[in-house]
Structure formats: C-alpha cells, structure tokens
Motif scaffolding. Structure first.
Motif, PDB file in Angstrom:
ATOM      1  N   LYS A 107       0.832  -1.202   0.000  1.00 52.25           N
ATOM      2  CA  LYS A 107       0.000   0.000   0.000  1.00 52.25           C
ATOM      3  C   LYS A 107       0.870   1.255   0.000  1.00 52.25           C
ATOM      4  CE  LYS A 107      -3.558   1.844   3.051  1.00 52.25           C
ATOM      5  NZ  LYS A 107      -4.521   1.324   4.049  1.00 52.25           N
ATOM      6  N   PRO A 108       0.646   2.134  -0.957  1.00 43.01           N
ATOM      7  CA  PRO A 108       1.463   3.357  -0.967  1.00 43.01           C
ATOM      8  C   PRO A 108       1.107   4.276   0.207  1.00 43.01           C
ATOM      9  CG  PRO A 108      -0.019   3.280  -2.874  1.00 43.01           C
ATOM     10  CD  PRO A 108      -0.305   2.076  -2.066  1.00 43.01           C
ATOM     11  N   THR A 109       2.033   5.150   0.551  1.00 44.03           N
ATOM     12  CA  THR A 109       1.804   6.081   1.664  1.00 44.03           C
ATOM     13  C   THR A 109       0.597   6.982   1.401  1.00 44.03           C
ATOM     14  OG1 THR A 109       4.179   6.236   1.457  1.00 44.03           O
ATOM     15  CG2 THR A 109       3.182   7.506   3.226  1.00 44.03           C
ATOM     16  N   SER A 110       0.369   7.318   0.119  1.00 41.99           N
ATOM     17  CA  SER A 110      -0.774   8.157  -0.236  1.00 41.99           C
ATOM     18  C   SER A 110      -1.087   7.884  -1.701  1.00 41.99           C
ATOM     19  CB  SER A 110      -0.411   9.638  -0.079  1.00 41.99           C
ATOM     20  OG  SER A 110       0.396  10.043  -1.181  1.00 41.99           O
ATOM     21  N   CYS A 111      -2.065   8.598  -2.247  1.00 37.36           N
ATOM     22  CA  CYS A 111      -2.365   8.437  -3.675  1.00 37.36           C
ATOM     23  C   CYS A 111      -1.549   9.393  -4.540  1.00 37.36           C
ATOM     24  CB  CYS A 111      -3.852   8.612  -3.925  1.00 37.36           C
ATOM     25  SG  CYS A 111      -4.784   7.175  -3.420  1.00 37.36           S
ATOM     26  N   GLN A 112      -0.533  10.021  -3.991  1.00 35.12           N
ATOM     27  CA  GLN A 112       0.337  10.873  -4.809  1.00 35.12           C
ATOM     28  C   GLN A 112       1.079  10.002  -5.833  1.00 35.12           C
ATOM     29  OE1 GLN A 112       0.638  14.237  -4.774  1.00 35.12           O
ATOM     30  NE2 GLN A 112      -1.132  14.009  -3.420  1.00 35.12           N
ATOM     31  N   PRO A 113       1.194  10.504  -7.072  1.00 36.38           N
ATOM     32  CA  PRO A 113       1.832   9.699  -8.126  1.00 36.38           C
ATOM     33  C   PRO A 113       3.175   9.099  -7.710  1.00 36.38           C
ATOM     34  CG  PRO A 113       0.921  11.693  -9.068  1.00 36.38           C
ATOM     35  CD  PRO A 113       0.671  11.771  -7.594  1.00 36.38           C
ATOM     36  N   ASP A 114       4.023   9.856  -7.075  1.00 36.71           N
ATOM     37  CA  ASP A 114       5.330   9.277  -6.776  1.00 36.71           C
ATOM     38  C   ASP A 114       5.293   8.274  -5.629  1.00 36.71           C
ATOM     39  OD1 ASP A 114       7.009   9.903  -8.846  1.00 36.71           O
ATOM     40  OD2 ASP A 114       7.311  11.946  -8.101  1.00 36.71           O
ATOM     41  N   ASP A 115       4.331   8.403  -4.734  1.00 39.89           N
ATOM     42  CA  ASP A 115       4.195   7.377  -3.694  1.00 39.89           C
ATOM     43  C   ASP A 115       3.774   6.053  -4.338  1.00 39.89           C
ATOM     44  OD1 ASP A 115       4.950   9.088  -1.714  1.00 39.89           O
ATOM     45  OD2 ASP A 115       2.903   9.637  -1.131  1.00 39.89           O
ATOM     46  N   ILE A 116       2.870   6.138  -5.284  1.00 45.92           N
ATOM     47  CA  ILE A 116       2.419   4.919  -5.973  1.00 45.92           C
ATOM     48  C   ILE A 116       3.563   4.318  -6.790  1.00 45.92           C
ATOM     49  CG2 ILE A 116       0.846   4.023  -7.738  1.00 45.92           C
ATOM     50  CD1 ILE A 116      -1.105   6.272  -6.844  1.00 45.92           C
ATOM     51  N   ARG A 117       4.238   5.170  -7.523  1.00 50.50           N
ATOM     52  CA  ARG A 117       5.302   4.642  -8.386  1.00 50.50           C
ATOM     53  C   ARG A 117       6.476   4.097  -7.567  1.00 50.50           C
ATOM     54  NH1 ARG A 117       5.598   8.660 -13.424  1.00 50.50           N
ATOM     55  NH2 ARG A 117       6.112  10.199 -11.839  1.00 50.50           N
ATOM     56  N   ASP A 118       6.709   4.679  -6.395  1.00 51.09           N
ATOM     57  CA  ASP A 118       7.743   4.108  -5.511  1.00 51.09           C
ATOM     58  C   ASP A 118       7.405   2.660  -5.158  1.00 51.09           C
ATOM     59  OD1 ASP A 118       9.115   6.473  -5.482  1.00 51.09           O
ATOM     60  OD2 ASP A 118       8.448   7.093  -3.467  1.00 51.09           O
ATOM     61  N   GLU A 119       6.128   2.412  -4.834  1.00 47.30           N
ATOM     62  CA  GLU A 119       5.735   1.045  -4.452  1.00 47.30           C
ATOM     63  C   GLU A 119       5.812   0.092  -5.632  1.00 47.30           C
ATOM     64  OE1 GLU A 119       5.553  -0.109  -1.568  1.00 47.30           O
ATOM     65  OE2 GLU A 119       5.500   1.823  -0.529  1.00 47.30           O
ATOM     66  N   LYS A 120       5.480   0.581  -6.811  1.00 48.37           N
ATOM     67  CA  LYS A 120       5.575  -0.293  -7.985  1.00 48.37           C
ATOM     68  C   LYS A 120       7.031  -0.692  -8.218  1.00 48.37           C
ATOM     69  CE  LYS A 120       2.384   0.964 -11.401  1.00 48.37           C
ATOM     70  NZ  LYS A 120       1.991   2.044 -12.331  1.00 48.37           N
ATOM     71  N   VAL A 121       7.913   0.267  -8.113  1.00 50.00           N
ATOM     72  CA  VAL A 121       9.324  -0.041  -8.318  1.00 50.00           C
ATOM     73  C   VAL A 121       9.785  -1.064  -7.277  1.00 50.00           C
ATOM     74  CG1 VAL A 121      11.673   0.900  -8.236  1.00 50.00           C
ATOM     75  CG2 VAL A 121       9.850   2.171  -9.369  1.00 50.00           C
ATOM     76  N   LYS A 122       9.332  -0.873  -6.042  1.00 50.49           N
ATOM     77  CA  LYS A 122       9.770  -1.767  -4.970  1.00 50.49           C
ATOM     78  C   LYS A 122       9.354  -3.211  -5.250  1.00 50.49           C
ATOM     79  CE  LYS A 122       8.837  -1.400  -0.386  1.00 50.49           C
ATOM     80  NZ  LYS A 122       8.140  -0.579   0.615  1.00 50.49           N
ATOM     81  N   VAL A 123       8.114  -3.406  -5.648  1.00 49.04           N
ATOM     82  CA  VAL A 123       7.696  -4.793  -5.883  1.00 49.04           C
ATOM     83  C   VAL A 123       8.421  -5.371  -7.109  1.00 49.04           C
ATOM     84  CG1 VAL A 123       5.596  -4.437  -7.286  1.00 49.04           C
ATOM     85  CG2 VAL A 123       5.744  -6.383  -5.750  1.00 49.04           C
ATOM     86  N   LEU A 124       8.654  -4.563  -8.122  1.00 44.05           N
ATOM     87  CA  LEU A 124       9.396  -5.064  -9.286  1.00 44.05           C
ATOM     88  C   LEU A 124      10.800  -5.503  -8.888  1.00 44.05           C
ATOM     89  CD1 LEU A 124       8.327  -2.512 -12.070  1.00 44.05           C
ATOM     90  CD2 LEU A 124       7.556  -4.881 -11.791  1.00 44.05           C
ATOM     91  N   LYS A 125      11.381  -4.762  -7.966  1.00 42.29           N
ATOM     92  CA  LYS A 125      12.739  -5.126  -7.524  1.00 42.29           C
ATOM     93  C   LYS A 125      12.774  -6.484  -6.834  1.00 42.29           C
ATOM     94  CE  LYS A 125      15.178  -0.828  -7.175  1.00 42.29           C
ATOM     95  NZ  LYS A 125      15.625   0.287  -6.350  1.00 42.29           N
ATOM     96  N   SER A 126      11.642  -6.937  -6.309  1.00 43.03           N
ATOM     97  CA  SER A 126      11.611  -8.256  -5.645  1.00 43.03           C
ATOM     98  C   SER A 126      11.392  -9.400  -6.625  1.00 43.03           C
ATOM     99  CB  SER A 126      10.480  -8.312  -4.616  1.00 43.03           C
ATOM    100  OG  SER A 126      10.569  -7.246  -3.726  1.00 43.03           O
ATOM    101  N   ILE A 127      11.282  -9.089  -7.914  1.00 43.28           N
ATOM    102  CA  ILE A 127      11.042 -10.156  -8.901  1.00 43.28           C
ATOM    103  C   ILE A 127      12.342 -10.554  -9.585  1.00 43.28           C
ATOM    104  CG2 ILE A 127       9.775 -10.774 -11.004  1.00 43.28           C
ATOM    105  CD1 ILE A 127       7.637  -8.770 -10.235  1.00 43.28           C
TER     106      ILE A 127
END
Ligand code: BG6
Length: 482
Positions: free
Chosen positions: A250-270
C-alpha cells in the motif's frame, strides 16, 4: 490552468496512431469541454497535407454524432498542420514560428508535444524540440509511446538521452493499460476493502493469472511486430503494470510518486525470468477457418519466412517478499487466439479440512478489464431447493448492469487529460521501466541467441496446450476453460 492558452503538437500526425487514437481522443475531450479554453492543435509530419486532408483521414474514427456538427467544425478551426523533416533544424524553426502565430498571444502559453514516431527519428526530434520549439513562458510536457528501447541497454540509452533534455516530471511515458477503468480500479479494490486487503497474501492466495488475448494477428503491423514480439509488445509493459498494481504494498498516499515508488519496490523483488519459466508460441494458418481469412504469422509478407518471433507467451513470475513468496504470478498473452479478453484472476487456496467430499472449488476474484468491465467473485453456495448439494456461483458486479448510464472514457482520453492536468499517476517512471527490462532482458536474449523455436498453434485456438499444463503445475486450478 484553464485560462492559460495551451498548444498540443502531434509529431507523426499523418500516421496510424494519430488518426486512430490521438485526433479522436482530442476531439472527444474537446466535445466534452474537458480541455482548457483556447487549446490549439498543430500536427507535424513529413507528408504534405492540408487540414481538410487530415480531417478526411481521421474521419471514420471520430464518431461524430449529427448534433455535434457545429462543435466539430469549431474543433477543426483550432488546428494547424506543418510538413517537415525530422532532422532539419530549419523545419523546426518554421514549426516554432507556426506555433507562435497559432497561439497569437504574447502571454504565457503551455505546450504539450506528443511523439507518435518510430524510434529511428526519436533522438533527433527530441533534440530539436528542446533546442527550438519549447514554450518560453509556460510549461512544456512531452508524451512518448513505446517501444522504449528493446532491452535494458537500448532502453537505458533512451532514458539517458531524454534525461539530458527534460526533467522526469516533463516526461509522460504512455502505457495505455494504465488508462483503463479496471486497471485504475485495482488500487481501490485492494486498499478500500478490508475484506480483500486482509486476505491479499500467500496465506490465502494460491496463484494469480493475468491474461491478454486477441482474436486477430499482425494486421499490417508485421514489420514492427517481427522486430519486437509479444513479450515486448504486451507482456513487459501492459501485463507487468497490472502485476505491479496487484502485488505492490500500500502506498503512503495516492500521490503519483508514492504509488510509483511502491511499484518499483515490488518489481525489484522479482527475479529475472528464465526460459524454464516460459512457454512460447507462434500462430499458423487455419485452413478451415470460416469468414475472415486466417493466415499464419509466417504468411505475412512483412515477416521473414524463418522468423522465430513469438506471437504467444506465458511467463511465471515469482515475487520474493514476505507477502508473495511461493505464489506464482502467471502472465499470459497472445495474438490470433479464440477471443478478445484481458482478465486478472486471483485464485484463493483450497479450504483446509474439507467436509464437502471434494466438491468445493476454489474462490476466485475475477477482474475483467475488457471486453465488458466486470468484477466478480466466484464462491460456493448451497444449491437452492430441497437438496443439500453445493455449487459454484458468482457475486457479480458487471458494469453494464450495475452502472448502466456511466460513460467509461477510452484509456487515451484519461491519459491525455492527465497530461494537461500534470498528473503522472498513470504514467511510467524511468526507474520502473528499467526494472521491467531487468526482468525480461535475459530471457529475451536467450530466446534470440539460441533461436528458440516457438510452439505452433492454430489461428483462433486457445494457444499451445503446454501453457495450460504449466499453469496447472503452478497452482492454478482450471474448472472449465478460461
Ligand atoms: C498495444 C500493442 O500496445 O496494445 C498491440 O502494441 C495490442 O499489439 C494493443 O493490440 C492492445 O490494446 P487494447 O487496448 O486493444 O487491449
């Protein structure tokens, strides 16, 4: 910004994407009064065209209603078109003058540059835009379309090039799947529903299957497609984007960069995919096909006769984190299959301690992206009546029934409007892109270096049966055919 003049410049204005998507989208936004007042449009391409000719090219895609005629005329009055090369600076100087006279004001003005161009001219054009065509008083934003390179090396080169000219917050990389209703809904479904949010993990979910199917082949795009293949065309971008929204924290907020930070993080675990994780296919003609002609991929004259390019691919991805360890994420996509469909299936685990003699089926949350947006939950219930049998049924949220009168805008409408508003929430950030290429580049290289032969499948079929088999081995249970 609604009173500041805006200019929307379309490079590649005489091309396919422009006539099928960009001009129609601009018209629908204009028609619905969603664009800032005094927005002007300027097309640019090599071919010489009058506005009348451009208009005629686009016409069949614009879907103009009889009562919209006056507005439609008004829309085209705000257009200009300039023919020029993509490399001559003098042509860009001419364009710049054109833009100034179109804007006809000395006040501040914002410019959006849409690059609907082949990769070969991309660098020159961006340099010329930067050097010559930027608005001096107002913001400038650049929209770009895939392909964003063809592997990690070429994509990095492109990203570095763009970063040398523009700030990341001026760059809008389109993945049009991020503009689709149900893809945008994924965050809401997950993070605004306690009941889903608390079961969204390896304890409860057995596997996730994300499918993209199209019932047609290359359709005149064989030249482009043969160079890229289905993994680059659909899996590395559209399906991986869906995966990140399904799997991210879950991102910290609905701000674009908070969301994109989380997407990058999960991609890094693949971990990067390997050939063992893949099933590849290529369609062959269907001699008994009825109606439309069904040629095989290799029958396309723009495709080389011995091409090994996959038109179907399935990959099993693993996410190495606490939430998803051991849960297969299966991405599947193909052209020339039995139907048009994009669907996400979240399959839950078997109920432990079964008392129904094995008659229970797994729960499944199904998110249908297209056609016909829907969200439904497959669950077991007692068959109504005097029996005590059990059966599978659905809690069904089909949009067509539940939201009869809602207008669902096309993906491009939402995305282009976001660019005017300066929201990058639904656009791909450069670090996301580089993670996506990290996951796919090794296997793409392996496929190409070893000339791996795809499995033939018949046009109009479900694709190679090896894919279904692999899916079963990865904890996805079939009950009937999807
Ligand atoms: C594009 C691919 O990105 O997406 C095409 O290049 C594909 O090959 C298309 O047909 C599918 O988009 P949609 O919105 O029709 O599902």
């Amino acid at each position: 910004d609604s009173h500041v003049p805006h200019t929307f410049v379309i490079f590649g204005a005489s091309g396919d994407l422009a006539k099928k998507k960009i001009y129609p989208t601009l018209w629908w936004l204009y028609r619905d009064n969603l664009l800032p007042k005094s927005t002007k449009f300027c097309g640019y391409a090599r071919s010489k065209l009058t506005i009348e000719e451009l208009r005629a090219k686009c016409h069949q895609y614009m879907k103009v209603q009889p009562d919209e005629q006056a507005k439609y005329e008004e829309f085209w009055q705000n257009h200009d078109y300039a023919a020029g090369s993509y490399d001559q600076r003098s042509d860009f100087v001419a364009l710049k003058e054109r833009l100034s006279s179109l804007e006809s004001c000395n006040c501040s003005c914002n410019r959006i540059f849409y690059l609907a161009l082949p990769p070969s001219v991309f660098e020159r054009v961006t340099v010329n835009i930067k050097d010559i065509c930027l608005a001096e008083r107002g913001w400038n934003r650049v929209i770009i379309e895939k392909p964003f390179g063809r592997d990690d090396v070429t994509s990095k080169k492109l990203s570095d090039h763009l970063a040398s000219l523009f700030h990341e917050d001026q760059l809008y990389r389109i993945d049009h799947y991020l503009g689709k209703e149900m893809v945008q809904n994924l965050m809401t479904i997950r993070f605004a529903n306690k009941i889903l949010n608390s079961t969204w993990n390896r304890e409860n979910i057995a596997s996730v299957l994300i499918t993209f199917k199209e019932p047609f082949g290359t359709q005149g795009r064989g030249g482009y497609f043969d160079e890229f293949g289905i993994i680059r065309d659909v899996m590395q971008n559209h399906l991986l984007q869906i995966l990140s929204l399904v799997a991210m924290e879950k991102p910290t907020s609905c701000q674009p960069d908070d969301i994109r930070d989380e997407k990058v993080k999960v991609l890094k675990s693949i971990p990067a995919l390997t050939l063992d994780d893949m099933v590849l296919g290529q369609y062959v003609g269907n001699p008994n096909g009825v109606g439309e002609q069904r040629e095989g991929y290799l029958d396309d004259p723009t495709v080389s006769n011995d091409s090994n390019t996959p038109t179907y691919a399935q990959g099993v991805l693993r996410i190495n984190n606490e939430r998803w360890d051991g849960v297969p994420f299966i991405l599947r996509c193909g052209k020339a299959l039995d139907e048009r469909k994009a669907v996400v299936r979240i399959q839950y685990r078997d109920v432990p301690g079964d008392i129904f003699e094995g008659n229970s089926k797994r729960n499944e949350l199904v998110i249908r992206v297209q056609p016909g947006e829907a969200l439904y939950f497959k669950m077991m219930t007692k068959s109504p009546g005097i029996t005590f049998d059990i059966e599978e049924t659905e809690l069904d949220l089909t949009y067509e029934h539940r939201y009869k009168n809602s207008y669902l805008p096309d993906a491009y409408e939402r995305l282009i409007l976001d660019v005017f508003c300066g929201s990058q929430m639904h656009f791909v950030r450069s670090d996301e892109l580089s993670e996506a290429w990290r996951i796919f580049t090794p296997v793409l290289n392996e496929i190409e270096n070893n000339k791996v032969k795809p499995i033939p499948y018949v046009f109009g079929s479900r694709g190679p049966k090896e894919a279904d088999q692999k899916t079963s081995e990865n904890n996805f249970k079939y009950y009937g055919s999807y």
